[in-house]
Design an enzyme around this catalytic site. Structure first.
Site: not given
Lengths: 304, 288
Positions: A204, A139, A240
């Site tokens: 995300k 991430d 996400k």
């Protein structure tokens, strides 16, 4: 609107705030019957990235979290494990060992999470470290400062470089936009469009480290960006939302939104995740309520 | 003729706010001639669950205040009730209570608040204990709040019933959700307005109105409720125990209107007993 910055040219679209709010209000007003609810809760549970990103994290806490990831609540039959455990790079190896033999993946934040304030070399080095420690997913955070200053080429090249490194090792990249720092939904859409140009596995919303984390508005805007990207290129990028989603009902609203904007292809933990630490327990409490008819207390569920 | 002729609909009191019931239901209450006095919200099971969430959120903060401060806040409630004495007495007269009796009920309510306000910082000193041991340990027992308490109030004396029940519960650091008298709850909801204006934190006291038959099973079975107080004599406790399907404290106060004593506070407390090794006291020096 046309965005021009040296070599990068990409188009983004303005966001219709009233339309977004109206659509969310309609999704929230819908009711779900109990059978569909149980199926939805199972699905939501299987999409969770169980996360611990604290300065106080220890190996033991990560091991405990990993156990929870594999066995959310053994008393409840048929509950799936969560999708992944998300930790800092130095704890990836611990998580990897603890999760050995299970299908739960290890995600690591990298690129000087949460601020991202460092050089590209350092970011690549940290990403490389996370991958060699055994991360299945990385991430990354974008450089919000550069983005807000209009240096889109820089931001895009950075994402591309990290993504190239990840792809080389078959690691999935999630690109964190940190929408709470972008100022407006128009900027969120622009950042999403920019990140999608690099073709990551996921985009995300947030780091969870600032006040304003994921909400339905930014998620809907990003889902629409993914949808447009799919229709333009055929690439299915995942989504996400992270931070701030702590109850089961909200999670079900997100799933409805995903189904409506992107369709069934995204209703899998390969393309949709929840970044959350408290959500799992609320889902388990709801599942237990469905099973027993009794409203539950958090006291009867393990915290990590 | 009153200035506002439309009958008031008394709302619920949940988490420091006055929401309508999410179910949208209401029921009228009548005076002795059968005329409508007001409308009350018919609380649903969902309202009760929302109240549990609010009560749980508020409880630790309330328990964390000093006992002295809780006493001050309870005393302040008594002061505020005193200032509104006539209004409460008048409201109870509309429910059919004779003037003298209505005044007396408000007086007793004020006294009861003062009584439990005084106990806030004393009960733990009096009822905690240092226990004898055969080894080199301190062993002491202290009282701690049990947590979230649900209570069903007497049908008669709506104000005194509310105050007699909540005062010992909140004096001990618990939060509470009450189901008020079904047909006379106007005074209870009016007192909620006093609570909202006081320093009692939002969510510590929550007031629902409605049907006990409908809500009692929920109150008994909800796992996040730590204790259930039945301040009525007409509820079959045995049945409730079987129906509840979980372990929680079940407290019966059949004559709460006429009783006040510190043991009511203890009813909603848990006794925690702790062992602590005694160090070599001769050599441990100053401060031990």
């Amino acid at each position: 609107m046309e965005v021009k910055d040296k070599s990068v040219e990409f188009s983004s679209v303005p966001v219709d705030l009233m339309g977004i709010n109206d659509r969310i209000a309609r999704i929230k007003a819908r009711s779900i019957k109990s059978e569909a609810k149980v199926a939805g809760l199972h699905m939501a549970l299987s999409m969770i990235d169980l996360t611990t990103l604290e300065g106080s994290d220890t190996q033991q806490k990560v091991r405990q979290l990993c156990y929870k990831a594999m066995h959310p609540h053994d008393e409840l039959e048929g509950t799936p494990p969560v999708a992944a455990v998300c930790v800092y790079p130095t704890l990836v190896r611990t998580a990897k060992e603890a999760l050995k033999g299970s299908e739960v993946r290890v995600a690591s934040v990298a690129t000087y999470f949460p601020s991202g304030q460092s050089t590209l070399e350092q970011k690549l080095e940290e990403t490389h470290f996370a991958i060699t420690e055994g991360a299945d997913e990385v991430d990354m955070v974008i450089s919000r400062g550069k983005f807000l200053a209009g240096e889109y080429t820089y931001v895009l090249n950075e994402i591309k470089a990290v993504n190239a490194l990840c792809k080389e090792h078959s690691v999935d990249l999630k690109v964190i936009l940190e929408t709470g720092e972008l100022g407006s939904l128009d900027e969120v859409r622009k950042a999403a469009d920019l990140a999608l140009l690099a073709d990551p596995a996921f985009i995300k919303t947030s780091t969870g480290k600032i006040g304003q984390a994921a909400n339905m508005q930014v998620t809907l805007v990003m889902l629409q960006a993914i949808s447009d990207h799919y229709h333009r290129t055929g690439a299915r990028v995942g989504m996400k939302p992270a931070g701030g989603i702590s109850d089961a009902k909200t999670a079900l609203h997100y799933l409805m939104m995903v189904k409506e904007v992107l369709g069934e292809d995204w209703l899998t933990n390969k393309r949709f995740r929840f970044g959350a630490s408290r959500l799992a327990n609320d889902i388990l409490m709801q599942l237990r309520k469905q099973q027993t008819g009794l409203y539950q207390s958090p006291h009867y569920f393990s915290k990590d | 003729m009153p200035r506002l002729d439309i009958k008031k609909t008394y709302k619920l009191f949940i988490g420091g706010k006055f929401p309508r019931t999410e179910s949208g239901r209401s029921y009228p209450i009548n005076d002795e001639q059968g005329g409508v006095i007001a409308n009350l919200c018919l609380a649903s099971r969902k309202d009760f669950r929302n109240a549990v969430v609010a009560a749980r959120k508020a409880q630790s903060g309330w328990a964390g205040m000093t006992a002295y401060n809780r006493g001050q806040i309870l005393y302040r409630l008594a002061e505020m009730l005193e200032a509104r004495h006539d209004a409460f007495a008048a409201e109870m007269q509309t429910l059919g209570l004779p003037k003298k009796q209505a005044k007396k009920e408000v007086d007793t309510s004020i006294d009861r608040l003062v009584y439990y306000a005084g106990w806030c910082d004393k009960y733990s000193a009096i009822f905690s204990s240092v226990n004898p041991t055969a080894t080199a340990h301190f062993n002491f027992s202290v009282h701690e709040p049990t947590g979230v308490v649900a209570a069903i109030l007497p049908e008669e004396s709506p104000l005194l019933g509310l105050i007699s029940t909540i005062a010992p519960i909140i004096a001990g650091g618990n939060s509470v959700i009450v189901l008020a008298s079904q047909m006379k709850a106007t005074s209870a909801v009016s007192f909620a307005e006093v609570i909202q204006n006081s320093d009692v934190p939002s969510g510590v006291v929550n007031v629902l109105t409605g049907d006990g038959q409908e809500l009692l099973p929920q109150m008994a079975s909800h796992l996040d409720v730590n204790a259930l107080v039945i301040a009525r004599s007409d509820v079959e406790m045995e049945k409730l125990l079987v129906a509840s399907e979980n372990v929680k404290r079940l407290i019966h106060w059949p004559s709460i209107l006429t009783e006040q004593d510190p043991y009511k506070i203890l009813d909603a407390q848990e006794v925690k007993t702790t062992w602590h090794p005694v160090q070599e006291s001769a050599s441990s020096g100053e401060g031990y």
